[in-house]
Design an enzyme around this catalytic site. Structure first.
Site, PDB file in Angstrom:
ATOM      1  N   LYS A  78       0.799  -1.236   0.000  1.00  0.00           N
ATOM      2  CA  LYS A  78       0.000   0.000   0.000  1.00  0.00           C
ATOM      3  C   LYS A  78       0.833   1.289   0.000  1.00  0.00           C
ATOM      4  O   LYS A  78       0.538   2.201  -0.775  1.00  0.00           O
ATOM      5  CB  LYS A  78      -0.997  -0.032   1.159  1.00  0.00           C
ATOM      6  CG  LYS A  78      -2.086  -1.105   0.966  1.00  0.00           C
ATOM      7  CD  LYS A  78      -2.930  -1.293   2.216  1.00  0.00           C
ATOM      8  CE  LYS A  78      -4.015  -2.344   2.018  1.00  0.00           C
ATOM      9  NZ  LYS A  78      -4.727  -2.672   3.260  1.00  0.00           N
ATOM     10  N   TYR A 200      -5.377  -4.253  -7.390  1.00  0.00           N
ATOM     11  CA  TYR A 200      -5.180  -4.336  -5.933  1.00  0.00           C
ATOM     12  C   TYR A 200      -4.789  -5.751  -5.490  1.00  0.00           C
ATOM     13  O   TYR A 200      -3.810  -5.949  -4.761  1.00  0.00           O
ATOM     14  CB  TYR A 200      -6.454  -3.868  -5.209  1.00  0.00           C
ATOM     15  CG  TYR A 200      -6.393  -4.077  -3.712  1.00  0.00           C
ATOM     16  CD1 TYR A 200      -5.527  -3.339  -2.916  1.00  0.00           C
ATOM     17  CD2 TYR A 200      -7.188  -5.044  -3.096  1.00  0.00           C
ATOM     18  CE1 TYR A 200      -5.454  -3.542  -1.545  1.00  0.00           C
ATOM     19  CE2 TYR A 200      -7.116  -5.255  -1.720  1.00  0.00           C
ATOM     20  CZ  TYR A 200      -6.253  -4.507  -0.959  1.00  0.00           C
ATOM     21  OH  TYR A 200      -6.164  -4.719   0.401  1.00  0.00           O
ATOM     22  N   TYR A 252      -2.870   0.263  11.244  1.00  0.00           N
ATOM     23  CA  TYR A 252      -4.331   0.298  11.428  1.00  0.00           C
ATOM     24  C   TYR A 252      -4.718   0.709  12.838  1.00  0.00           C
ATOM     25  O   TYR A 252      -4.198   1.682  13.358  1.00  0.00           O
ATOM     26  CB  TYR A 252      -4.947  -1.074  11.076  1.00  0.00           C
ATOM     27  CG  TYR A 252      -4.440  -1.629   9.784  1.00  0.00           C
ATOM     28  CD1 TYR A 252      -4.669  -0.955   8.587  1.00  0.00           C
ATOM     29  CD2 TYR A 252      -3.711  -2.808   9.733  1.00  0.00           C
ATOM     30  CE1 TYR A 252      -4.204  -1.462   7.384  1.00  0.00           C
ATOM     31  CE2 TYR A 252      -3.252  -3.319   8.538  1.00  0.00           C
ATOM     32  CZ  TYR A 252      -3.500  -2.637   7.376  1.00  0.00           C
ATOM     33  OH  TYR A 252      -3.042  -3.135   6.196  1.00  0.00           O
TER      34      TYR A 252
HETATM   35  O1  DON Z   1      -7.311  -6.885   1.226  1.00  0.00           O
HETATM   36  C1  DON Z   1      -6.907  -7.923   1.689  1.00  0.00           C
HETATM   37  O2  DON Z   1      -7.654  -8.646   2.297  1.00  0.00           O
HETATM   38  C2  DON Z   1      -5.458  -8.384   1.581  1.00  0.00           C
HETATM   39  N1  DON Z   1      -5.133  -8.784   0.309  1.00  0.00           N
HETATM   40  C3  DON Z   1      -4.489  -7.436   2.166  1.00  0.00           C
HETATM   41  C4  DON Z   1      -4.798  -7.179   3.591  1.00  0.00           C
HETATM   42  C5  DON Z   1      -3.666  -6.967   4.503  1.00  0.00           C
HETATM   43  O3  DON Z   1      -2.539  -7.372   4.337  1.00  0.00           O
HETATM   44  C6  DON Z   1      -4.058  -6.302   5.745  1.00  0.00           C
HETATM   45  N2  DON Z   1      -2.924  -6.074   6.576  1.00  0.00           N
HETATM   46  N3  DON Z   1      -2.600  -6.359   7.643  1.00  0.00           N
END
Ligand code: DON
Length: 330
Positions: A78, A200, A252
């Site tokens: 990100k 994404y 987060y």
């Molecule tokens: O959007 C998602 O669910 C994942 N591909 C990425 C999320 C993620 O790594 C959240 N981080 N801690």
């Protein structure tokens, strides 16, 4: 004088090596947390894996444990996608799509900032999907290729996407689809929702190891120039934007605690990676796929806390031992 500087620099790197090895040993058998299962392919990760890598802006690397093991970058993509959007579209147009406020909520919350009707920031899924909508290209694979190429230059070696994880993300990504359609409804992203999500999901599915992440972090720390290849990878004018948002939002709903205890711009991913940046000094990467309830690597957080305190890396550390280590190496 020169010889003196070299021997000081050698002893500093040896001291850092010892500290990194000690931290690795300390948490080697720590087994709290669980690997991510909401993306079925991620559930295949070996929960025992644990790697650490540090890369300095003067081109030294310190490694421990499973630093060579590959895993998917997940949300650590990100900040880099945000950097790419800033480079291509500038601040005004990028920030028209995404804010810079911590949300205090989970990474996958289906929400927008009620005051601005934009995603809170580019580190949560909503913001990252808005950024993917900006940086995607036609045909869709060329946008993915542009991202992979940028990341390769930052890592200093060829990288590839894990097709199984990508397929697993696409099949189970309905929550991200819901976020994308909410943003389409509010006019934040264009109607090419499938292409945006493909961008994404592909970004999240990039395979990296700890050393790659440490090199990427060191490239950010080194004002955009990869300290190992000498190549200018990122436009330095936007690195402060990216590091700021990593500092305030990178973990987060754990971001405040992280800023307090570790004090570094950082980003975590559900693959088990954490990347941290010590500005003008070094990049840090830890890999351990057991996660806490907020989706952050348990041993990753513990190792980063110890590294920050033992090397004095916290941004507001008054002793700043880390700086002294690094300065004696230059
Ligand atoms: O959007 C998602 O669910 C994942 N591909 C990425 C999320 C993620 O790594 C959240 N981080 N801690």
């Amino acid at each position: 004088m020169k010889e003196h500087a070299i021997s000081e620099s050698m002893s500093a790197i040896l001291e850092i090596e010892q500290i990194v090895q000690h931290i690795h040993q300390k948490y080697q058998n720590f087994d709290e947390g669980d690997v991510a299962t909401y993306i079925p392919e991620l559930a295949k990760a070996n929960p025992g894996h644990f790697g650490i890598c540090l890369a300095t802006v003067d081109g030294r690397v310190v490694r421990a444990g499973d630093w060579e093991h590959e895993f998917t970058i997940q949300s650590i993509c990100k900040p880099f996608a945000f950097q790419m959007a800033l480079e291509e579209f500038g601040r005004e147009d990028t920030l028209a799509r995404v804010g810079v406020e911590p949300s205090g909520d989970a990474f996958n919350s289906i929400e927008l900032d009620p005051k601005t009707i934009r995603p809170f920031n580019p580190m949560i899924n909503a913001g990252a999907i808005a950024i993917s909508s900006l940086i995607k290209k036609k045909p869709a694979e060329s946008g993915v290729r542009a991202f992979v190429q940028k990341m390769q230059r930052a890592a200093g070696r060829p990288l590839r996407i894990d097709p199984e994880v990508l397929a697993s993300e696409e099949v189970t990504g309905n929550r991200n689809r819901a976020i994308a359609y909410l943003m389409l409804n509010c006019g934040i992203i264009d109607g090419e929702v499938d292409e945006t999500l493909h961008q994404y999901f592909s970004q999240c599915s990039l395979l990296v190891n700890c050393q790659d992440l440490a090199m990427m972090a060191a490239t950010l720390a080194n004002m955009g120039t990869n300290p190992f290849t000498g190549e200018m990878v990122f436009d330095f004018r936007y690195i402060k934007d990216v590091l700021t948002v990593m500092f305030t939002c990178g973990l987060y709903d754990h971001a405040g605690e992280w800023a307090y205890r570790v004090g570094l711009p950082a980003k975590s991913g559900v693959g088990g990676g954490i990347l941290g940046v010590v500005n003008r000094q070094l990049g840090i990467a830890v890999y351990s796929p057991r996660l806490d309830a907020k989706g952050n690597s348990v041993r990753g957080i513990l190792a980063c806390k110890d590294l920050a305190s033992e090397l004095g890396l916290h941004a507001f550390e008054f002793t700043n031992v880390g700086s002294n280590f690094m300065q004696s190496m230059l």
